[in-house]
Design an enzyme around this catalytic site. Structure first.
Site, PDB file in Angstrom:
ATOM      1  N   HIS A   1       0.680  -1.169  -0.261  1.00  0.00           N
ATOM      2  CA  HIS A   1       0.165   0.080  -0.250  1.00  0.00           C
ATOM      3  C   HIS A   1       0.747   1.220  -0.065  1.00  0.00           C
ATOM      4  O   HIS A   1       0.059   2.323  -0.262  1.00  0.00           O
ATOM      5  CB  HIS A   1      -1.103   0.011   1.134  1.00  0.00           C
ATOM      6  CG  HIS A   1      -0.056   0.311   2.436  1.00  0.00           C
ATOM      7  ND1 HIS A   1       0.542  -0.709   3.155  1.00  0.00           N
ATOM      8  CD2 HIS A   1      -0.285   1.359   3.242  1.00  0.00           C
ATOM      9  CE1 HIS A   1       0.998  -0.181   4.230  1.00  0.00           C
ATOM     10  NE2 HIS A   1       0.370   1.080   4.321  1.00  0.00           N
TER      11      HIS A   1
HETATM   12  N1  UDP Z   1      -3.062  -6.382   8.528  1.00  0.00           N
HETATM   13  C1  UDP Z   1      -4.193  -6.755   8.787  1.00  0.00           C
HETATM   14  N2  UDP Z   1      -4.984  -7.351   7.736  1.00  0.00           N
HETATM   15  C2  UDP Z   1      -4.612  -7.133   6.329  1.00  0.00           C
HETATM   16  C3  UDP Z   1      -3.463  -6.592   6.230  1.00  0.00           C
HETATM   17  C4  UDP Z   1      -2.646  -5.931   7.486  1.00  0.00           C
HETATM   18  O1  UDP Z   1      -4.751  -6.996   9.823  1.00  0.00           O
HETATM   19  O2  UDP Z   1      -5.431  -7.279   5.400  1.00  0.00           O
HETATM   20  C5  UDP Z   1      -2.299  -5.715   9.835  1.00  0.00           C
HETATM   21  C6  UDP Z   1      -0.819  -6.179   9.826  1.00  0.00           C
HETATM   22  O3  UDP Z   1      -0.878  -7.383  10.493  1.00  0.00           O
HETATM   23  C7  UDP Z   1      -0.196  -5.187  10.473  1.00  0.00           C
HETATM   24  C8  UDP Z   1      -0.937  -4.010   9.938  1.00  0.00           C
HETATM   25  O4  UDP Z   1      -2.098  -4.423   9.583  1.00  0.00           O
HETATM   26  O5  UDP Z   1      -0.274  -5.147  11.781  1.00  0.00           O
HETATM   27  C9  UDP Z   1      -0.266  -3.187   9.130  1.00  0.00           C
HETATM   28  O6  UDP Z   1      -1.081  -2.297   8.546  1.00  0.00           O
HETATM   29  P1  UDP Z   1      -0.309  -1.372   7.480  1.00  0.00           P
HETATM   30  O7  UDP Z   1       0.487  -2.217   6.538  1.00  0.00           O
HETATM   31  O8  UDP Z   1      -1.598  -0.507   6.754  1.00  0.00           O
HETATM   32  O9  UDP Z   1       0.467  -0.110   8.084  1.00  0.00           O
HETATM   33  P2  UDP Z   1       1.998  -0.296   8.227  1.00  0.00           P
HETATM   34  O10 UDP Z   1       2.334  -1.102   9.353  1.00  0.00           O
HETATM   35  O11 UDP Z   1       2.432  -0.121   7.202  1.00  0.00           O
HETATM   36  O12 UDP Z   1       2.207   1.255   9.129  1.00  0.00           O
END
Ligand code: UDP
Length: 366
Positions: free
Chosen positions: A208
């Site tokens: 994303h």
């Molecule tokens: N996650 C989830 N379902 C999904 C994809 C990701 O629960 O379909 C969780 C994943 O385990 C992690 C978090 O969402 O804890 C990550 O979110 P994201 O990638 O949006 O944000 P980032 O961590 O990059 O800030």
């Protein structure tokens, strides 16, 4: 539970990872927590389901900043929070991570003179092209308590001349979140059969980040690489990625992938912990794999989480290195998994939410 008055700690959050990483702290704060949701993630599958899964009550206040440009999001959220804090002054403001919501929470706390606590302070990618890096720097410099997950995060703060007295090493709250919500083996098996895959015989992937999905060449290269992997690839598609795939007319590149809507946290943990390997540009996933011990290909130019490189994770560019690394790992998967199962997580244990609450109480009484 704390001695703090009812609803006296404003916990400001706005995206899926913030809900996941602050849930344990909100639980321990109990009645003292006042949860304020900015609505930076407004899709129900990225927000509402997570409040429910963690058994967190829905936010006390919802600002609703929506999908706007970065400056507008920060501006609207700052103005909204400034008004809320001025009307009903909390004793402390808590933010987590590096989103626009975090920068806004920090600015509003600073403008109203309320102690600010930053959970997950001191992460640095040293990549000034990433908006998240600027959000981190702003927030750390405004914070009264910088809660660093690791000793290296503390060093980053000290290098920027942030006073050591403001820094506390707590570990990362993700460890408690994973341990609390990881489904039992039997439930994990049911989850896998719902997605039509077998343990260690599939790949889990998420994308994303703007640097990957807003650039047609990078997005196309990533989808082609995923399609080249000789195992089913489950791809829960983030709404931003869906929009870009439609815009760039790349739908056909998805045909050989198992494309699903974003999944709840329990399902994500079940899939991640039983996958052969993961491929992602997520920040949180880099930490989680070190708890459930699976290898991760991080598709990014840089990472603010170097602790997992060379063990649980490898950093690759969006291109042929994705497929090459995956094939290399699949060649001796059992040994790779065995090696990782022996390694401790660099992010600490399940006590981080309690250390966070202790730091909040300290900030209030300082
Ligand atoms: N996650 C989830 N379902 C999904 C994809 C990701 O629960 O379909 C969780 C994943 O385990 C992690 C978090 O969402 O804890 C990550 O979110 P994201 O990638 O949006 O944000 P980032 O961590 O990059 O800030």
């Amino acid at each position: 539970m704390t001695e703090l008055p009812s609803r006296s700690v404003a916990v400001v959050l706005g995206t899926r990872p913030e809900i996941i990483k602050l849930a344990g702290t909100v639980r321990l704060l109990g009645d003292a927590a006042r949860v304020i949701y900015t609505g930076q993630h407004y899709d129900p599958e990225l927000s509402g389901v997570f409040f429910d899964e963690f058994g967190m009550h829905r936010p006390d206040v919802h600002i609703g900043i929506g999908a706007e440009r970065r400056g507008t999001q920060i501006g609207r959220a700052t103005a909204g929070l400034d008004e809320l804090f001025s009307q009903d002054r909390p004793l402390a403001v808590v933010v987590q991570g590096d989103t626009n919501t975090v920068a806004a929470g920090a600015l509003a706390a600073n403008a109203t003179g309320i102690p600010l606590v930053h959970v997950e302070a001191g992460l640095r990618s040293f990549d000034r092209r990433m908006p998240e890096e600027h959000n981190r720097v702003i927030t750390d410099h405004l914070s009264d308590r910088c809660l660093a997950a690791t000793a290296a995060n503390r060093e980053n703060l000290l290098a920027e001349r942030i006073d050591d007295e403001r820094i506390v090493i707590t570990g990362n709250t993700i460890v408690e979140a994973v341990q609390r919500l990881m489904p039992e083996p039997e439930v994990r098996r049911e989850t896998l059969s719902r997605f039509g895959v077998e343990p260690n015989r599939f790949v889990l992937s998420t994308f994303h980040r703007p640097e990957n999905v807003d650039d047609p060449a990078n997005l196309s290269a990533i989808l082609d690489q995923l399609a080249s992997i000789p195992l089913p690839v489950i791809l829960p598609l983030h709404p931003r990625t869906v929009r870009r795939i439609e815009e760039f007319d790349m739908g056909t590149a998805l045909s050989s992938l198992v494309v699903v809507d974003p999944v709840g946290y329990r399902d994500f943990l079940a899939l991640g912990s039983e996958a052969a390997l993961l491929i992602s540009d997520s920040g949180g996933v880099q930490e989680e794999v070190s708890v459930y011990k699976r290898p991760l290909i991080v598709v990014r130019r840089s990472t603010e989480r170097p602790e997992v490189l060379g063990t649980f994770a490898e950093l690759v560019d969006p291109g042929p290195a994705i497929g090459a690394t995956a094939n290399d790992w699949l060649g001796d998967l059992e040994q790779l998994h065995r090696g990782l199962s022996q390694l401790p997580s660099p992010y600490g244990d399940s006590t981080a939410p309690q250390s966070t609450v202790d730091a909040i109480v300290e900030a209030v009484h300082a």
